[in-house]
Design an enzyme around this catalytic site. Structure first.
Site, PDB file in Angstrom:
ATOM      1  N   ARG A   1       9.767  -1.876   2.343  1.00  0.00           N
ATOM      2  CA  ARG A   1       9.385  -0.328   0.735  1.00  0.00           C
ATOM      3  C   ARG A   1       9.782  -1.312  -0.081  1.00  0.00           C
ATOM      4  NH1 ARG A   1      11.994   2.465   5.030  1.00  0.00           N
ATOM      5  NH2 ARG A   1      11.461   3.765   6.344  1.00  0.00           N
TER       6      ARG A   1
ATOM      7  N   HIS B   1       0.474  -1.171  -0.263  1.00  0.00           N
ATOM      8  CA  HIS B   1       0.015   0.109   0.350  1.00  0.00           C
ATOM      9  C   HIS B   1       1.104   1.229   0.096  1.00  0.00           C
ATOM     10  CE1 HIS B   1       0.703  -0.526   4.314  1.00  0.00           C
ATOM     11  NE2 HIS B   1       1.198   0.623   4.365  1.00  0.00           N
TER      12      HIS B   1
END
Length: 401
Positions: free
Chosen positions: A276, A257
């Protein structure tokens, strides 16, 4: 106050009644006992860190039920988030992955504050985000058939081999194959593909087509901000979501997300574990990210938590043990007299005022909260009452059931 480049110079300053604009972009306001940025309690003896208060009196502050389950730490963290620019593409580990990853990096001797460290604690980080203003996000892998429709609508011949990856196998396998191909592709290949995709998005938007207009505009924005970043392509695989005030999404472990822009309240497990996947100059550990990600498609409707009314509260139901969240709305018949705000959940509360003004009454005294202020309610401070003379809204975060 956390000052990150993607923050806002107006939203949090205005929310807390300070001069606008702020000197620097302000991204997050934390209310909790995370070691990275603990809240401070205003006491008769001056300011005291909530961390210190928990150490001094864990039973009174947290209660026996919370201590039995989570030890002498507050298991949740409340944030107010202000994003003027997109955050990094990211995912959070499960509880088991967090423990394993933390111990592995400890054995490798990677300092906890190292920029290449993935696991800074042993907790997972499920999070609930509730919009205070219009909020835009990308979250969860879109069903593959719908992504095929999007990629075909862009009319970019360079995308044809990647469309075949999605069509030739199950949704989860196809999404894993496509995401992995893009995130590990040689930079020269990315430098050819991204401009082609951006040209396709420009043609799609300028044609007046509307079905995927939001997705096309988002990829154009990301491509401009992060040229040559494979995360621009990965963003094409995610649900594009717009929340109105009061609407929420729940982000479980493994959910890829990013938050694009907006102003919201976040409640999460008390963790700082982030993997990440792009749209950032920070460390991206691709093998570890692939190990954590859940590639099963998540239709947008499944990201929205079930909401139910409970008295004057709106309860956002989540499957987490660490926290429970309700929005308390004081208006109409609830104005002018004390109403019971005690939670059915044992343990402490954080009450955050987001609109109006209300006074919190507990055993230890009373505190008037205006917009942007929060109250720490210790476990032994109940029962809790609220009095509002004007319409007010307060978020209540407690330990989960």
């Amino acid at each position: 106050m956390r000052t990150y480049a993607w923050g806002s110079r107006t939203a949090l300053a205005e929310f807390t009644g300070r001069p606008v604009p702020a000197a620097h972009p302000e991204a997050e306001l934390w209310f909790g006992a995370h070691p990275g940025d603990p809240a401070f309690l205003e006491t008769d003896n001056g300011e005291v860190s909530l961390l210190e208060a928990l150490v001094a009196d864990p039973e009174g502050q947290l209660g026996a039920a919370s201590r039995n389950r989570f030890g002498d730490v507050l298991p949740f963290l409340v944030k107010v988030l202000a994003a003027d620019e997109p955050l990094s593409l990211q995912a959070h580990p499960s509880a088991e992955q967090a423990v394993e990853g933390y111990l592995r990096e400890e054995r490798l001797g990677i300092p906890v504050n190292s920029p290449v460290r993935n696991y800074r604690d042993t907790s997972h980080k499920p999070e609930l985000l509730v919009a205070l203003q219009s909020f835009e996000a990308l979250a969860g892998f879109r069903p593959a058939s719908r992504t095929v429709e999007l990629l075909r609508a862009l009319a970019v011949s360079d995308l044809d081999p990647y469309i075949d990856l999605l069509n030739d196998q199950s949704d989860a396998d196809g999404l894993r194959a496509l995401f992995t191909t893009w995130i590990t592709a040689p930079q020269p290949d990315i430098d050819v593909l991204i401009p082609a995709v951006l040209d396709g998005a420009i043609h799609y938007v300028s044609s007046g087509a509307t079905e995927f207009a939001a997705e096309a505009k988002t990829v154009l924005e990301l491509g401009e901000r992060y040229p040559g970043d494979a995360g621009v392509l990965a963003a094409l695989l995610l649900n594009r979501i717009t929340l109105v005030p009061g609407e929420a999404i729940f982000v479980p472990a493994g959910n890829l997300h990013t938050y694009l822009r907006g102003f919201a309240v976040e409640v999460m497990a008390n963790s700082d574990n982030v993997l990440r996947g792009g749209l950032t100059p920070k460390h991206v550990d691709v093998p570890e990210l692939l190990r954590v990600l859940d590639f099963n498609p998540t239709p947008e409707a499944r990201l929205h938590p079930h909401v139910r009314r409970e008295g004057f509260g709106t309860v956002y139901e989540t499957p987490t043990d660490e926290f429970a969240v309700a929005l308390l709305t004081l208006e109409g018949e609830h104005l002018g007299h004390e109403v019971d705000a005690s939670s059915s959940h044992e343990g402490p509360q954080i009450l955050l005022c987001t609109e109006g003004c209300a006074t919190v009454h507990g055993k230890s005294g009373s505190l008037t909260l205006k917009r942007g202020m929060a109250a720490w309610v210790a476990a032994d401070d109940g029962p809790i009452g609220l009095v509002a003379r004007e319409p007010a809204k307060l978020f209540r975060a407690t330990v989960g059931l």
